[in-house]
Write a protein that holds these residues in place. Structure first.
Motif, PDB file in Angstrom:
ATOM      1  N   THR A  78      22.169   4.956 110.707  1.00  0.00           N
ATOM      2  CA  THR A  78      21.722   6.352 110.755  1.00  0.00           C
ATOM      3  C   THR A  78      20.371   6.493 110.080  1.00  0.00           C
ATOM      4  OG1 THR A  78      24.068   6.951 110.499  1.00  0.00           O
ATOM      5  CG2 THR A  78      22.457   8.740 110.336  1.00  0.00           C
ATOM      6  N   PRO A  79      19.268   6.238 110.775  1.00  0.00           N
ATOM      7  CA  PRO A  79      17.947   6.356 110.143  1.00  0.00           C
ATOM      8  C   PRO A  79      17.631   7.772 109.662  1.00  0.00           C
ATOM      9  CG  PRO A  79      17.749   5.906 112.502  1.00  0.00           C
ATOM     10  CD  PRO A  79      19.180   5.714 112.154  1.00  0.00           C
ATOM     11  N   ALA A  80      18.297   8.783 110.212  1.00  0.00           N
ATOM     12  CA  ALA A  80      18.061  10.156 109.755  1.00  0.00           C
ATOM     13  C   ALA A  80      18.476  10.353 108.304  1.00  0.00           C
ATOM     14  CB  ALA A  80      18.810  11.140 110.649  1.00  0.00           C
ATOM     15  N   ALA A  81      19.289   9.437 107.766  1.00  0.00           N
ATOM     16  CA  ALA A  81      19.708   9.567 106.363  1.00  0.00           C
ATOM     17  C   ALA A  81      18.548   9.339 105.401  1.00  0.00           C
ATOM     18  CB  ALA A  81      20.835   8.576 106.067  1.00  0.00           C
ATOM     19  N   PHE A  82      17.513   8.610 105.839  1.00  0.00           N
ATOM     20  CA  PHE A  82      16.359   8.379 104.960  1.00  0.00           C
ATOM     21  C   PHE A  82      15.721   9.704 104.523  1.00  0.00           C
ATOM     22  CE2 PHE A  82      16.330   4.016 106.749  1.00  0.00           C
ATOM     23  CZ  PHE A  82      16.098   3.280 105.599  1.00  0.00           C
ATOM     24  N   PRO A  83      15.206  10.530 105.445  1.00  0.00           N
ATOM     25  CA  PRO A  83      14.574  11.777 104.991  1.00  0.00           C
ATOM     26  C   PRO A  83      15.553  12.766 104.382  1.00  0.00           C
ATOM     27  CG  PRO A  83      14.675  11.704 107.383  1.00  0.00           C
ATOM     28  CD  PRO A  83      15.059  10.341 106.903  1.00  0.00           C
ATOM     29  N   ALA A  84      16.838  12.677 104.743  1.00  0.00           N
ATOM     30  CA  ALA A  84      17.822  13.555 104.110  1.00  0.00           C
ATOM     31  C   ALA A  84      17.860  13.309 102.605  1.00  0.00           C
ATOM     32  CB  ALA A  84      19.197  13.333 104.730  1.00  0.00           C
ATOM     33  N   VAL A  85      17.777  12.052 102.213  1.00  0.00           N
ATOM     34  CA  VAL A  85      17.735  11.712 100.783  1.00  0.00           C
ATOM     35  C   VAL A  85      16.432  12.198 100.157  1.00  0.00           C
ATOM     36  CG1 VAL A  85      17.581   9.782  99.155  1.00  0.00           C
ATOM     37  CG2 VAL A  85      19.323   9.778 100.945  1.00  0.00           C
ATOM     38  N   GLY A  86      15.352  12.183 100.933  1.00  0.00           N
ATOM     39  CA  GLY A  86      14.077  12.667 100.406  1.00  0.00           C
ATOM     40  C   GLY A  86      14.143  14.104  99.933  1.00  0.00           C
ATOM     41  N   TRP A  87      14.868  14.954 100.659  1.00  0.00           N
ATOM     42  CA  TRP A  87      15.032  16.343 100.227  1.00  0.00           C
ATOM     43  C   TRP A  87      15.692  16.411  98.856  1.00  0.00           C
ATOM     44  CZ3 TRP A  87      12.905  20.463 102.547  1.00  0.00           C
ATOM     45  CH2 TRP A  87      12.513  20.352 103.887  1.00  0.00           C
ATOM     46  N   ILE A  88      16.704  15.596  98.650  1.00  0.00           N
ATOM     47  CA  ILE A  88      17.452  15.623  97.385  1.00  0.00           C
ATOM     48  C   ILE A  88      16.605  15.072  96.243  1.00  0.00           C
ATOM     49  CG2 ILE A  88      19.496  14.728  96.203  1.00  0.00           C
ATOM     50  CD1 ILE A  88      20.840  14.607  98.994  1.00  0.00           C
ATOM     51  N   VAL A  89      15.980  13.919  96.457  1.00  0.00           N
ATOM     52  CA  VAL A  89      15.176  13.302  95.401  1.00  0.00           C
ATOM     53  C   VAL A  89      14.020  14.213  95.011  1.00  0.00           C
ATOM     54  CG1 VAL A  89      13.642  11.369  94.843  1.00  0.00           C
ATOM     55  CG2 VAL A  89      15.797  10.954  96.033  1.00  0.00           C
ATOM     56  N   GLY A  90      13.345  14.797  95.999  1.00  0.00           N
ATOM     57  CA  GLY A  90      12.221  15.681  95.710  1.00  0.00           C
ATOM     58  C   GLY A  90      12.629  16.886  94.893  1.00  0.00           C
ATOM     59  N   ALA A  91      13.755  17.495  95.240  1.00  0.00           N
ATOM     60  CA  ALA A  91      14.221  18.682  94.515  1.00  0.00           C
ATOM     61  C   ALA A  91      14.564  18.347  93.065  1.00  0.00           C
ATOM     62  CB  ALA A  91      15.430  19.280  95.225  1.00  0.00           C
ATOM     63  N   VAL A  92      15.169  17.192  92.849  1.00  0.00           N
ATOM     64  CA  VAL A  92      15.532  16.794  91.485  1.00  0.00           C
ATOM     65  C   VAL A  92      14.291  16.437  90.673  1.00  0.00           C
ATOM     66  CG1 VAL A  92      16.745  15.059  90.109  1.00  0.00           C
ATOM     67  CG2 VAL A  92      17.836  16.027  92.136  1.00  0.00           C
TER      68      VAL A  92
ATOM     69  N   LEU B 160      32.174  13.326 113.549  1.00  0.00           N
ATOM     70  CA  LEU B 160      30.716  13.180 113.510  1.00  0.00           C
ATOM     71  C   LEU B 160      30.166  13.628 112.165  1.00  0.00           C
ATOM     72  CD1 LEU B 160      28.081  12.534 114.982  1.00  0.00           C
ATOM     73  CD2 LEU B 160      28.073  14.891 115.837  1.00  0.00           C
ATOM     74  N   ALA B 161      30.650  14.766 111.676  1.00  0.00           N
ATOM     75  CA  ALA B 161      30.205  15.254 110.367  1.00  0.00           C
ATOM     76  C   ALA B 161      30.565  14.262 109.267  1.00  0.00           C
ATOM     77  CB  ALA B 161      30.825  16.617 110.082  1.00  0.00           C
ATOM     78  N   GLU B 162      31.749  13.684 109.382  1.00  0.00           N
ATOM     79  CA  GLU B 162      32.173  12.706 108.375  1.00  0.00           C
ATOM     80  C   GLU B 162      31.286  11.476 108.394  1.00  0.00           C
ATOM     81  OE1 GLU B 162      36.105  10.088 107.077  1.00  0.00           O
ATOM     82  OE2 GLU B 162      36.178  11.406 108.827  1.00  0.00           O
ATOM     83  N   ARG B 163      30.891  11.029 109.597  1.00  0.00           N
ATOM     84  CA  ARG B 163      30.007   9.864 109.698  1.00  0.00           C
ATOM     85  C   ARG B 163      28.651  10.148 109.061  1.00  0.00           C
ATOM     86  NH1 ARG B 163      32.197   9.393 114.945  1.00  0.00           N
ATOM     87  NH2 ARG B 163      30.310  10.277 115.899  1.00  0.00           N
ATOM     88  N   HIS B 164      28.138  11.359 109.295  1.00  0.00           N
ATOM     89  CA  HIS B 164      26.843  11.700 108.710  1.00  0.00           C
ATOM     90  C   HIS B 164      26.936  11.786 107.185  1.00  0.00           C
ATOM     91  CE1 HIS B 164      24.546  12.076 112.300  1.00  0.00           C
ATOM     92  NE2 HIS B 164      25.296  13.043 112.810  1.00  0.00           N
ATOM     93  N   LEU B 165      28.027  12.350 106.683  1.00  0.00           N
ATOM     94  CA  LEU B 165      28.200  12.430 105.230  1.00  0.00           C
ATOM     95  C   LEU B 165      28.359  11.041 104.620  1.00  0.00           C
ATOM     96  CD1 LEU B 165      30.543  15.541 104.880  1.00  0.00           C
ATOM     97  CD2 LEU B 165      28.147  15.365 104.188  1.00  0.00           C
ATOM     98  N   THR B 166      29.061  10.185 105.328  1.00  0.00           N
ATOM     99  CA  THR B 166      29.219   8.807 104.843  1.00  0.00           C
ATOM    100  C   THR B 166      27.869   8.094 104.824  1.00  0.00           C
ATOM    101  OG1 THR B 166      31.471   8.709 105.721  1.00  0.00           O
ATOM    102  CG2 THR B 166      30.414   6.621 105.204  1.00  0.00           C
ATOM    103  N   ALA B 167      27.068   8.317 105.878  1.00  0.00           N
ATOM    104  CA  ALA B 167      25.730   7.720 105.926  1.00  0.00           C
ATOM    105  C   ALA B 167      24.860   8.241 104.790  1.00  0.00           C
ATOM    106  CB  ALA B 167      25.073   8.015 107.275  1.00  0.00           C
ATOM    107  N   LEU B 168      24.966   9.542 104.505  1.00  0.00           N
ATOM    108  CA  LEU B 168      24.190  10.118 103.400  1.00  0.00           C
ATOM    109  C   LEU B 168      24.623   9.517 102.072  1.00  0.00           C
ATOM    110  CD1 LEU B 168      22.124  12.133 102.334  1.00  0.00           C
ATOM    111  CD2 LEU B 168      23.930  13.872 102.321  1.00  0.00           C
ATOM    112  N   ARG B 169      25.921   9.321 101.907  1.00  0.00           N
ATOM    113  CA  ARG B 169      26.402   8.705 100.670  1.00  0.00           C
ATOM    114  C   ARG B 169      25.892   7.278 100.554  1.00  0.00           C
ATOM    115  NH1 ARG B 169      31.108   5.980  99.414  1.00  0.00           N
ATOM    116  NH2 ARG B 169      32.063   6.501 101.427  1.00  0.00           N
ATOM    117  N   GLY B 170      25.893   6.545 101.667  1.00  0.00           N
ATOM    118  CA  GLY B 170      25.355   5.189 101.639  1.00  0.00           C
ATOM    119  C   GLY B 170      23.874   5.171 101.320  1.00  0.00           C
TER     120      GLY B 170
END
Length: 254
Positions: free
Chosen positions: A41-55, A8-18
């Protein structure tokens, strides 16, 4: 059980990478497995938002003059996020000003030429983001970071809302994402929820971004009968813009 959790963790990490590969210019590579995991994995959308905002917020935290910090924020933002989403704003601008029915507007959305409506829409967004950055650069760095991150998380949560609540107007990028039941929006909401810990301006930023995404969805539904890939790009750019300014207003009033 450990194997299942690891999978499950691997799937979420793969989704985040995608998601990073599609939503940003981060050098994470592109492959079909990551793309499929992201679409699922629609949850990957806001996960990327955290990264983009911080950068993107980096230039607002280094103590340079406010105009320079605001310009640096604009550069950092588009250096990490790219210009693919801006194309949605440009197409929306042209489709909004064209005379004709849904077929004419749909044709304009697919047209690669840039018209006056597109230039105006892009100009308004860029100026609006820069002015919000200028206002944030004149505030304490910690609060500026919170609003910028919240605006990005809210913009990506708005994209996730399109994926879970929108109906595609036709086959294409929009239909690739807009295939989730409304209940799947719970995942993105959970990922975005910690924004509440950043204070009232951050909450206002998320609400502003969601409001913009709702407006984009309403326009596409009313005009084209459903969303397209351009709707996702427009929701991201307009959501960020609305989120930043509502965050600034809430900060000023607090």
């Amino acid at each position: 059980m450990a194997l299942n959790e690891g999978s499950l963790a691997e799937r979420h990490l793969t989704a985040l990478r995608g998601a990073l590969g599609f939503l940003t210019r981060a050098p994470v590579g592109h492959d079909e497995r990551a793309w499929d995991a992201f679409r699922a994995t629609p949850a990957a959308f806001p996960a990327v938002g955290w990264i983009v905002g911080a950068v993107a917020a980096g230039p607002l935290l280094v103590g340079v003059p406010a105009p320079t910090a605001a310009f640096g924020y604009l550069l950092a933002l588009y250096a990490i996020s790219g210009i693919n989403h801006a194309d949605g704003v440009a197409d929306l601008g042209d489709a909004t000003v064209v005379h004709g029915g849904p077929e004419k507007r749909r044709a304009v959305l697919k047209d690669t030429e840039i018209g006056v409506g597109a230039l105006l829409a892009l100009g308004v967004v860029l100026v609006g983001v820069a002015l919000a950055g200028l206002a944030l650069a004149r505030r304490p760095p910690g609060g500026a970071l919170g609003v910028v991150v919240a605006a990005e998380v809210g913009a990506k949560l708005g994209m996730a809302s399109l994926a879970c609540l929108g109906r595609p107007a036709h086959e294409g990028l929009g239909s690739a994402f807009a295939r989730h039941p409304p209940a799947r929006l719970a995942g993105p909401a959970i990922v975005a929820a910690p924004v509440a810990l950043l204070g009232a301006p951050a909450i206002a930023a998320v609400l502003g971004a969601l409001g913009a995404a709702f407006g984009v969805r309403r326009w596409f539904d009313a005009t084209l009968g459903g969303i397209s890939g351009d709707a996702f790009g427009a929701a991201n750019e307009l959501g960020r813009l609305a989120g930043l300014h509502l965050g600034v207003i809430a900060w000023t009033l607090s």
